[in-house]
Design a protein around this motif. Sequence first.
Motif, PDB file in Angstrom:
ATOM      1  N   ALA A  65     -11.153  20.989  -0.573  1.00 24.23           N
ATOM      2  CA  ALA A  65     -10.681  20.072   0.468  1.00 24.23           C
ATOM      3  C   ALA A  65      -9.191  19.804   0.276  1.00 24.23           C
ATOM      4  O   ALA A  65      -8.773  18.680   0.037  1.00 24.23           O
ATOM      5  N   PRO A  66      -8.369  20.847   0.393  1.00 23.15           N
ATOM      6  CA  PRO A  66      -6.945  20.687   0.069  1.00 23.15           C
ATOM      7  C   PRO A  66      -6.223  19.671   0.940  1.00 23.15           C
ATOM      8  O   PRO A  66      -5.316  18.988   0.461  1.00 23.15           O
ATOM      9  N   HIS A  67      -6.637  19.542   2.213  1.00 24.30           N
ATOM     10  CA  HIS A  67      -5.926  18.597   3.073  1.00 24.30           C
ATOM     11  C   HIS A  67      -6.199  17.147   2.684  1.00 24.30           C
ATOM     12  O   HIS A  67      -5.371  16.272   2.934  1.00 24.30           O
ATOM     13  N   THR A  68      -7.347  16.898   2.071  1.00 26.81           N
ATOM     14  CA  THR A  68      -7.589  15.562   1.523  1.00 26.81           C
ATOM     15  C   THR A  68      -6.600  15.286   0.403  1.00 26.81           C
ATOM     16  O   THR A  68      -6.026  14.189   0.317  1.00 26.81           O
ATOM     17  N   LEU A  69      -6.388  16.271  -0.462  1.00 29.16           N
ATOM     18  CA  LEU A  69      -5.430  16.116  -1.552  1.00 29.16           C
ATOM     19  C   LEU A  69      -4.012  15.980  -1.010  1.00 29.16           C
ATOM     20  O   LEU A  69      -3.226  15.157  -1.501  1.00 29.16           O
ATOM     21  N   TYR A  70      -3.686  16.773   0.019  1.00 25.26           N
ATOM     22  CA  TYR A  70      -2.350  16.676   0.612  1.00 25.26           C
ATOM     23  C   TYR A  70      -2.108  15.276   1.176  1.00 25.26           C
ATOM     24  O   TYR A  70      -1.004  14.717   1.051  1.00 25.26           O
ATOM     25  N   PHE A  71      -3.150  14.711   1.825  1.00 23.71           N
ATOM     26  CA  PHE A  71      -2.977  13.372   2.381  1.00 23.71           C
ATOM     27  C   PHE A  71      -2.774  12.338   1.270  1.00 23.71           C
ATOM     28  O   PHE A  71      -1.947  11.435   1.396  1.00 23.71           O
ATOM     29  N   LEU A  72      -3.530  12.474   0.195  1.00 27.18           N
ATOM     30  CA  LEU A  72      -3.367  11.539  -0.912  1.00 27.18           C
ATOM     31  C   LEU A  72      -1.939  11.565  -1.453  1.00 27.18           C
ATOM     32  O   LEU A  72      -1.355  10.526  -1.765  1.00 27.18           O
ATOM     33  N   ILE A  73      -1.351  12.751  -1.522  1.00 28.97           N
ATOM     34  CA  ILE A  73       0.010  12.876  -2.038  1.00 28.97           C
ATOM     35  C   ILE A  73       1.022  12.294  -1.056  1.00 28.97           C
ATOM     36  O   ILE A  73       1.898  11.504  -1.430  1.00 28.97           O
ATOM     37  N   SER A  74       0.903  12.683   0.214  1.00 26.29           N
ATOM     38  CA  SER A  74       1.868  12.200   1.207  1.00 26.29           C
ATOM     39  C   SER A  74       1.764  10.693   1.397  1.00 26.29           C
ATOM     40  O   SER A  74       2.778   9.990   1.469  1.00 26.29           O
ATOM     41  N   SER A  75       0.529  10.179   1.457  1.00 27.46           N
ATOM     42  CA  SER A  75       0.364   8.736   1.651  1.00 27.46           C
ATOM     43  C   SER A  75       0.833   7.964   0.432  1.00 27.46           C
ATOM     44  O   SER A  75       1.298   6.823   0.551  1.00 27.46           O
ATOM     45  N   ALA A  76       0.723   8.572  -0.743  1.00 28.94           N
ATOM     46  CA  ALA A  76       1.223   7.916  -1.947  1.00 28.94           C
ATOM     47  C   ALA A  76       2.686   7.568  -1.782  1.00 28.94           C
ATOM     48  O   ALA A  76       3.136   6.468  -2.129  1.00 28.94           O
ATOM     49  N   ILE A  77       3.431   8.492  -1.214  1.00 31.80           N
ATOM     50  CA  ILE A  77       4.875   8.302  -1.125  1.00 31.80           C
ATOM     51  C   ILE A  77       5.238   7.345  -0.001  1.00 31.80           C
ATOM     52  O   ILE A  77       5.987   6.385  -0.215  1.00 31.80           O
ATOM     53  N   PHE A  78       4.687   7.541   1.199  1.00 31.82           N
ATOM     54  CA  PHE A  78       5.129   6.648   2.276  1.00 31.82           C
ATOM     55  C   PHE A  78       4.585   5.233   2.081  1.00 31.82           C
ATOM     56  O   PHE A  78       5.235   4.253   2.478  1.00 31.82           O
ATOM     57  N   ARG A  79       3.418   5.073   1.440  1.00 30.82           N
ATOM     58  CA  ARG A  79       2.918   3.718   1.191  1.00 30.82           C
ATOM     59  C   ARG A  79       3.740   3.003   0.126  1.00 30.82           C
ATOM     60  O   ARG A  79       3.836   1.772   0.122  1.00 30.82           O
ATOM     61  N   ASP A  80       4.349   3.754  -0.776  1.00 27.30           N
ATOM     62  CA  ASP A  80       5.262   3.144  -1.722  1.00 27.30           C
ATOM     63  C   ASP A  80       6.469   2.571  -0.989  1.00 27.30           C
ATOM     64  O   ASP A  80       6.967   1.501  -1.329  1.00 27.30           O
ATOM     65  N   GLY A  81       6.927   3.291   0.022  1.00 25.75           N
ATOM     66  CA  GLY A  81       8.019   2.770   0.846  1.00 25.75           C
ATOM     67  C   GLY A  81       7.618   1.516   1.609  1.00 25.75           C
ATOM     68  O   GLY A  81       8.400   0.569   1.729  1.00 25.75           O
ATOM     69  N   LEU A  82       6.372   1.485   2.126  1.00 23.41           N
ATOM     70  CA  LEU A  82       5.889   0.301   2.838  1.00 23.41           C
ATOM     71  C   LEU A  82       5.830  -0.901   1.900  1.00 23.41           C
ATOM     72  O   LEU A  82       6.215  -2.016   2.266  1.00 23.41           O
ATOM     73  N   ALA A  83       5.346  -0.680   0.691  1.00 21.33           N
ATOM     74  CA  ALA A  83       5.265  -1.769  -0.278  1.00 21.33           C
ATOM     75  C   ALA A  83       6.650  -2.309  -0.616  1.00 21.33           C
ATOM     76  O   ALA A  83       6.842  -3.517  -0.782  1.00 21.33           O
ATOM     77  N   ALA A  84       7.629  -1.414  -0.700  1.00 20.06           N
ATOM     78  CA  ALA A  84       8.986  -1.837  -1.029  1.00 20.06           C
ATOM     79  C   ALA A  84       9.581  -2.690   0.089  1.00 20.06           C
ATOM     80  O   ALA A  84      10.346  -3.625  -0.174  1.00 20.06           O
ATOM     81  N   ILE A  85       9.228  -2.383   1.334  1.00 20.54           N
ATOM     82  CA  ILE A  85       9.719  -3.190   2.452  1.00 20.54           C
ATOM     83  C   ILE A  85       9.259  -4.632   2.301  1.00 20.54           C
ATOM     84  O   ILE A  85      10.029  -5.584   2.480  1.00 20.54           O
ATOM     85  N   PHE A  86       7.990  -4.819   1.954  1.00 17.60           N
ATOM     86  CA  PHE A  86       7.468  -6.169   1.795  1.00 17.60           C
ATOM     87  C   PHE A  86       8.041  -6.847   0.556  1.00 17.60           C
ATOM     88  O   PHE A  86       8.325  -8.045   0.568  1.00 17.60           O
TER      89      PHE A  86
END
Length: 444
Positions: A258-279
């Motif tokens: 299920a490579p796209h599940t892994l890809y999503f976990l990686i991509s979301s890891a990064i953009f959610r870190d940006g969201l957390a930094a905004i708050f």
Amino acid sequence: MWRMTNPPPAAVLPPAANAKTPGTTWQVVAWSLWDWGGAAFNAVMTTFIFTALYLTGDDFGGADKATATLAFALSISGFAIALLAPVAGQRSDHSGRRKLWLGINTLIVVVLTGACFFVQPHESYLLFGCLLIAAGHVFFELAGVNYNAMLLQISTKKTIGRISGYGWAAGYLGGIVALLVVYYGLIKPEVGLFGITSADGMTYRAVAVFSALWMLIFSIPVFLAIPESKPDPNMPHVGFFQSYRELFRTVVRLGRTAPHTLYFLISSAIFRDGLAAIFTFGAVLAVGSFGFKTGDVLIFAIAGNVVAAAGALSAGFLDDKFGPKAVIVTSLIGMLISGTALLFLDGKNAFWVFGLILCLFVGPAQSSARTFMGRLAPEGQEGEMFGLYATTGRAVSFLAPQLFGLSIVIFGAQRWGIIGILVVLLLGLLLLLPVKAPPHGAAA
């Protein structure tokens, strides 16, 4: 361990969200109230009041030094979350104690928040205060692993998006109410509730006690309304350290089947870190770089939460109609544009306009990221998958705070920390674009 067959989970909605009956209205409300209560930690303590107006102020060595210290402390908490979250979720799946661990971790956050009362207004207390906030982040994320997994207990394939949106909206609205109580009850009056004054930082120290009680009270309904999860009898009980071996096997299996599940976990890891930094750093920037005073921050916080709640609610319906990926991509682009504008514009008016635009897009990105993961999680492994979701989200959670703090050190001014946040959001967007979106709505 969990098992996969073709087609891979990236294209399969979990049976837990396919065939079961939806949760009752009371269960949805009770689940959302946990987010309402959690706003005391997110909005009051770490975003708009305690850290922005107190812990990063002049009493603690000045905005630049205090902000950089807070950023580095939060980066350390990210490593701890990365190590603990997936195993915590995996073990709650195995034992069927999802609600128990949600309660334990929530109680620890309450205690750490209340302990901020002892952070006195002196530079020698800066590290102590930053460590309390950082530790609170760790246990709040661990609680969130089980809380997010509960979403699949009360939703179906047709409602997961909007119910996730209800939760985020409840969090924002709870933040509004909590901020109003704090402002008019403690901060604005010269003598607040129970005779509290600003002497010795008592106003903000009392805010910590209020936040702890707020979260404790509104977390109770979810434990009364939603039953404990059932253990998977096919999963062996393993020791703590062996859990990491099982986790490694899960990640390897994801990459193979299920490579796209892994890809999503990686991509979301990064953009959610940006969201957390905004708050985390938004209000700090408003005060230190855009000339906001205490009252300005509170008014903006209320307006921002209203806008974010509206965004989260609308995202829930758009998610079910168009899918989570479309919502996330649109939101990230909107945040990149508004964040870039803030980098070059000065004054309160600029922050009001583009700061509110940021708030409008943050809620949808958060809500749809959660439903994206929910649509991928196999039945019985929700906790483990949301543990991976939290881990990948925090495995790089040092990135935005480090870049934010490093930018301040390099360029010598707080405002340039925005660059670090923009870089993280852009990288997350670029990694998300090739990820295959899960089915949604009727297509599911």
